[in-house]
Design a protein around this motif. Structure first.
Motif, short mmCIF file in Angstrom:
data_model
loop_
_atom_site.label_atom_id
_atom_site.label_comp_id
_atom_site.label_asym_id
_atom_site.label_seq_id
_atom_site.Cartn_x
_atom_site.Cartn_y
_atom_site.Cartn_z
N MET A 129 0.80 -1.23 0.00
CA MET A 129 0.00 0.00 0.00
C MET A 129 0.82 1.27 0.00
O MET A 129 0.71 2.11 -0.88
N ILE A 130 1.65 1.43 1.03
CA ILE A 130 2.35 2.71 1.15
C ILE A 130 3.36 2.92 0.04
O ILE A 130 3.39 3.99 -0.56
N PRO A 131 4.20 1.94 -0.29
CA PRO A 131 5.16 2.18 -1.37
C PRO A 131 4.47 2.50 -2.70
O PRO A 131 4.92 3.41 -3.41
N ARG A 133 1.54 3.86 -3.15
CA ARG A 133 0.95 5.19 -3.06
C ARG A 133 2.03 6.25 -3.24
O ARG A 133 1.85 7.22 -3.98
N ASP A 134 3.16 6.08 -2.56
CA ASP A 134 4.24 7.06 -2.70
C ASP A 134 4.71 7.15 -4.14
O ASP A 134 4.96 8.24 -4.67
N LEU A 135 4.83 5.98 -4.78
CA LEU A 135 5.29 5.95 -6.16
C LEU A 135 4.31 6.69 -7.07
O LEU A 135 4.72 7.49 -7.91
N VAL A 136 3.04 6.44 -6.87
CA VAL A 136 2.03 7.06 -7.73
C VAL A 136 2.02 8.57 -7.54
O VAL A 136 1.87 9.33 -8.50
N ILE A 137 2.21 9.00 -6.29
CA ILE A 137 2.28 10.45 -6.07
C ILE A 137 3.50 11.03 -6.75
O ILE A 137 3.45 12.07 -7.40
N ASN B 72 -2.82 8.53 5.35
CA ASN B 72 -2.20 8.71 4.04
C ASN B 72 -2.35 10.14 3.59
O ASN B 72 -1.41 10.77 3.11
N PHE C 23 5.71 -1.31 -10.47
CA PHE C 23 4.56 -1.26 -9.58
C PHE C 23 4.48 -2.41 -8.61
O PHE C 23 3.67 -2.36 -7.69
N TYR C 26 9.43 -3.20 -7.06
CA TYR C 26 10.01 -2.10 -6.29
C TYR C 26 9.23 -1.83 -5.00
O TYR C 26 9.83 -1.77 -3.92
N PRO C 27 7.90 -1.72 -5.06
CA PRO C 27 7.17 -1.55 -3.81
C PRO C 27 7.33 -2.74 -2.87
O PRO C 27 7.38 -2.57 -1.65
N ARG C 30 10.49 -2.31 -1.04
CA ARG C 30 10.37 -1.26 -0.04
C ARG C 30 9.54 -1.73 1.14
O ARG C 30 9.78 -1.37 2.28
N GLY C 31 8.54 -2.57 0.84
CA GLY C 31 7.72 -3.12 1.91
C GLY C 31 8.55 -3.99 2.83
O GLY C 31 8.43 -3.91 4.06
N TRP C 39 7.13 2.04 12.88
CA TRP C 39 6.54 3.24 12.30
C TRP C 39 5.04 3.22 12.50
O TRP C 39 4.41 2.16 12.36
N PHE C 251 -3.27 -1.44 10.21
CA PHE C 251 -4.31 -0.42 10.16
C PHE C 251 -5.03 -0.19 11.47
O PHE C 251 -5.54 0.89 11.69
N TYR C 256 3.06 -0.19 11.47
CA TYR C 256 3.33 -0.49 10.06
C TYR C 256 4.53 -1.42 9.91
O TYR C 256 4.54 -2.30 9.04
#
Lengths: 284, 417, 287
Positions: A129-131, A133-137, B72, C23, C26-27, C30-31, C39, C251, C256
């Motif tokens: 989710m977060i990565p 989202r950051d990428l898309v921004i 977010n 997409f 890479y994410p 990072r995850g 965090w 959540f 996180y």
């Protein structure tokens, strides 16, 4: 039962078959019947504990009316199509191309590449989710349809590539080699020979990808904010209240939302079922 | 592919620029229920009519999605106005500087018109960071006729009365308290109220802040009182698999008599049962402790990174007005925070309003008052305790372990790590 | 990349690889990186190294979740067999079969939320249909969703319904590629129907078997929606699964980094299983 084709059997066999299928279908659809029954109920029914009896007569179609007359519905449906259709097309095209290369072109690392495609598809969404989202921004695509389309193509391609690769592997090399000898380039071969033979696979994959993308809710939440881009699943989710949810309303909405994917399946079935004669195969 | 990406990029940038120029106000709301949604859309339309130079865009989400998204938004690309909750929930975002200081909206006249507890809950260090627009009490909703049939003619005034009422109801085969703990939070109301009645609001606030160990004897006492009700089976059977929504049917069908819940339940009363329903506050346990009630306050805020803060301020000032709050809360059947607004003509609302106006202080509900992490673990503990009351000590020990991990084991640490 | 076909290979692979790398891979990395931090989504990240994993190792909820995932995996083994049976049953060119097949397909298409809700009502202890039926025939009263032992299985039953539909459609796709000529030829050779099925058709479906197995394994390990709707991992964590535990930690508890650690472990587990299946596939392809 397949493999004996029933059209060649006497009517009694066909009748027996229809009976069996009918009975199985009824049992299979019992949960669906429960959902449909729920969609006719009022919230008041549920508040009184009437979960399984006849819905109280008042306002049987109220839930459907509420969903269909919601002024945002046409926009939601349009948004869903505007995201799902490009995603399906993109996924099928890219996955077939990659699947062809992985199936028929030998090169070092093709196994590893395939495993990467599969591995990436295993990831639970929450972890991305977060990565993402950051990428898309960072790409400036936040709150736009393209963020959803690109993400879905990327994610679904993983599984689809495997799917296509497995089907393409079964195409005998002779047909391809024959074309190569005649001087056809790889891309021509892909377009002219491989793709037509892939029709059942494309049909199956299209149905699956359409359903996944159509029903996706998580990524619309993460990547999109504005009401004029949010698709149908977001609309369905907004039926859930802060403290309580009108499940009959959600049931009605879910049933209506299920119609397009079922329609797609219905239409593409011919591709799935036609006993296609693979020219190359018949020659085996 | 590249072409389309660049085009998308261009369009995105262009739309951002255009928005900034046209005076658009983007408001993200979490009020997706039918009545609140309609009420806010109505409010937005009237605001728009009074302020034709602002283009108001209202995006409405359901509560769960909203909760997931707000972090977010605040840390990346926020709208101009967000909806949220007062108290600890708000303070979480004030600390890292994610919310705009709104003290300029709080003239002395405005301050005087807001319920003092609500004002307190949107303030940090004397400055205000949010605009409250509604609150609702948590209390007992019960079937007067069922209680009377069991010989309970008056609402119990104290703990002994409550226990006695339970015994009489059980003798008639009626389950005293309907509860659904599948979603965990309904059980927390019991903990909160018994704690407020036994130990007072200051103790409760310190406990929520993580400054008091859960193994403290005063906390154990809360569970011991609670255990009296649990062991004598005063709560409805199989509550762990029911949501609160499902368990309310027990009251309407006469299988159970009372429910400790927020007043959002009132619209659900079936027509034939409504006249037999009553509202009452949690009885006192110690006469020397003040009247503290549980009343979650909902608020509006401006993100620190919002683009259009000026128009957002106008919107928030609008929502602070008595007439606006009155119209809004009449439509949603809740209680305005503005003391000069009237409530909708509904006896439950009138009672709730008096109760809150006369209270000595407000708590915000367990899962809004303390760290989410601790709340999640503690509420599961409460559910386990309600199923297995003998596990009182191990449940509190487990919650204490979590508290130490989250808040640090130094006494009075009070700030989550 | 040295290949016989030169640049055409690159062109064929490029779009998929690029998008996927950008997409997904890479994410994903990072995850995984996030799992080494503490965090809450708002404050600064704090490096904790392997701290999250150490905590996970000793965490009883994690252990329960893992065990539940394995149970789910074992139970989902039913879905391919059932899906294949349905596909074989329905693969006929008779009139009206298109509608019938679409109806069999419906469970897959429905929102899992409403499926979970309705199955939950079926098993409900106070209002459930199951208890009404049992009561009518004089059977015992059951409360599986209250049971620390059985809550998990009610969710698995709910999940099997759409999962079987999913397998069915994959097998239908596969059956479409088995040409009539093949079965006709075998029949001419004297093969009877059951053995036709077993020795001619099913082996033809090998590409699909792999995909179906993988899909069911992944679904079992990734299960989340039913837990969120039916039990929320309860009663008190007894029916939780890794997918839901990760969601809760990320959540609801706003941890996180810890959630990312759970996700990484889950990913590792899924990779092991899928690569086992893959290795099996490669081995068979080589022979």
């Amino acid at each position: 039962m397949f493999p004996f084709p029933l059209e060649r059997r006497p009517p009694s066999a066909r009748a027996a078959y229809r009976l069996t299928v009918g009975a199985t279908l009824v049992v299979w659809l019992l949960p669906l019947a429960a959902i449909v029954l729920t969609s006719f109920r009022s919230q008041d029914d549920l508040n009184r504990g009437n979960y399984w009896g006849w819905p109280s007569a008042a306002g049987i179609l109220d839930n459907y009316a509420t969903v269909l007359l919601d002024s945002r519905l046409p926009q939601f449906v349009l948004n869903s199509f505007l995201v799902t259709i490009p995603a399906v097309i993109g996924t099928i095209v890219f996955a077939s191309m990659a699947g062809f290369a992985l199936a028929k072109h030998e090169f070092r690392g093709s196994r590893v590449l395939l495993m990467t495609f599969i591995g990436g598809n295993l990831v639970p969404f929450q972890a991305l989710m977060i990565p993402v989202r950051d990428l898309v921004i960072a790409l400036g695509l936040y709150d736009s349809r393209w963020s959803l389309i690109l993400f879905h193509i990327a994610f679904q391609t993983g599984f689809c590539t495997l799917f296509m690769r497995n089907f393409i592997r079964d195409i005998p090399d002779d047909a391809l080699d024959a074309a190569r000898v005649e001087g056809a380039g790889e891309l021509t071969i892909f377009w002219r020979i491989v793709l037509p033979l892939l029709r059942p696979a494309i049909a199956g994959a299209s149905v699956l990808v359409f359903t996944f993308v159509w029903n996706d809710y998580f990524w619309t939440l993460v990547l999109v904010q504005s009401d004029d881009i949010r698709p149908l699943t977001a609309g369905l989710q907004s039926l859930r209240g802060m403290w309580q949810t009108s499940w009959p309303l959600v049931a009605a909405g879910s049933l209506l939302a299920a119609i397009p994917p079922v329609a797609v399946f219905f239409v593409l079935q011919r591709q799935l079922i036609a006993g296609l004669t693979f020219g190359a195969r018949a020659a085996r | 592919m590249i072409m389309q990406a660049s085009l998308a990029l261009l369009i995105a940038v262009a739309s951002v620029v255009c928005d900034a120029v046209a005076g658009t106000l983007v408001v993200n709301a979490n009020t997706a229920d039918p009545a609140p949604r309609a009420a806010w859309e109505e409010l937005a339309a009237r605001f728009q009519a009074e302020n034709p130079d602002i283009e108001l865009r209202l995006n409405i989400y359901d509560g769960e999605s909203y909760k997931k998204s707000i972090r977010n938004w605040l840390t990346s690309a926020p709208p101009d106005v967000v909806y949220w909750n007062a108290g600890y929930r708000m303070r979480q975002f004030v600390g890292p500087g994610l919310l705009e200081d709104l003290s300029d909206l709080y003239t002395p006249a405005v301050k005087a018109s807001i319920h003092p507890s609500a004002l307190d809950l949107v303030s940090v260090g004397g400055r205000q960071y949010g605009v409250p627009y509604t609150y609702y009490p948590v209390g007992f909703f019960y079937r007067r006729d069922l209680l009377q049939s069991a010989g309970v003619d008056e609402w119990p005034r104290d703990w002994e009365g409550l226990v006695a009422a339970c015994v009489k109801l059980k003798a008639k085969g009626i389950e005293p308290f309907a509860i659904g703990t599948r979603d965990l939070w309904p059980a927390a109301a019991w903990f909160d109220y018994i704690d407020l009645r036994l130990n007072g609001l200051d103790f409760h606030t310190e406990l929520m802040r993580g400054a008091i160990p859960y193994t403290d004897p005063r906390v154990a006492r809360v569970l011991e009182y609670w255990r009296v009700l649990v062991s004598t089976r005063c709560f409805s059977r199989n509550h762990a698999s029911s949501s609160w929504q499902e368990s309310q049917a027990l009251v309407y069908t006469g299988k159970a008599a009372m429910m400790l819940i927020g007043n959002f339940i009132v619209p659900n009363f079936p027509a034939d049962v409504r006249d037999r329903m009553e509202f009452a506050p949690f009885p006192a346990i110690r006469p020397d402790i003040g009247r503290f009630e549980e009343a979650p306050v909902n608020t509006l805020h401006i993100p620190a990174r919002a683009r259009n803060k000026d128009d957002a301020r106008r919107f928030l000032a609008y929502v602070l007005r008595a007439d606006v709050q009155e119209a809004l809360n009449k439509a949603t059947l809740q209680i305005p925070v503005n003391l000069r607004s009237a409530v909708a003509p509904d006896r439950f609302l009138a009672q709730a309003r008096d109760l809150l106006a006369k209270s000595d202080g407000l708590a915000q509900y367990f899962d809004r008052d303390t760290s989410e992490d601790l709340a999640s673990i503690a509420m599961k503990g409460f559910q386990e305790f309600m199923m297995y009351p003998d596990r009182l000590d191990s449940v509190l020990a487990a919650i204490e372990r979590a508290r130490q991990r989250i808040y640090g084991s130094a006494p009075g640490a009070g700030i989550p790590k | 990349m040295r290949t016989r076909h030169g640049s055409s290979t690159v062109i064929l692979l490029a779009p998929a690889c690029l998008l996927f790398a950008l997409f997904v891979i890479y994410p994903l990395l990072r995850g995984v990186a996030l799992s080494f931090y503490d965090w809450n989504g708002v404050d600064a990240k704090v490096w904790v190294g392997l701290g999250n994993y150490r905590e996970l190792w000793a965490d009883p909820v994690f252990q329960t979740a893992l065990a539940n995932n394995l149970r789910w995996l074992a139970c989902y083994a039913v879905a391919p067999a059932l899906g294949l049976a349905l596909a074989v049953l329905l693969h006929q060119r008779l009139r009206g079969m298109r509608v019938v097949r679409s109806l069999f397909f419906m469970p897959f298409v429905l929102s899992q939320v409403i499926v979970g809700v309705v199955f939950g009502w079926f098993f409900h202890s106070r209002f459930g249909l199951l208890n009404e039926i049992l009561g009518a025939v004089g059977g015992p009263h059951v409360a599986p969703l209250d049971s620390e032992r059985w809550a998990l299985y009610t969710m698995i039953v709910a999940g099997l319904w759409p999962q079987t539909a999913y397998c069915m459609i994959l097998y239908l796709t596969g059956l479409a590629t088995v040409p009539d000529e093949l079965t006709d030829a075998a029949r001419v050779d004297g093969a009877k129907d059951p053995s036709l099925l077993r020795y001619v058709v099913i082996p033809q479906l090998r590409p699909v078997h792999f995909v179906v197995s993988m899909v069911c394994a992944v679904a079992a390990l990734r299960s989340f929606d039913y837990v969120m709707i039916m039990t929320l991992g309860g009663p008190h964590n007894s029916s939780t699964v890794l997918g839901y535990y990760m969601y809760e930690q990320t959540f609801l508890s706003l941890r996180y980094g810890y959630g990312a650690a759970i996700a990484t472990v889950l990913l590792g587990l899924m990779s092991c299983i899928v690569f086992m299946l893959l290795w099996h596939l490669f081995y068979r392809e080589r022979s």
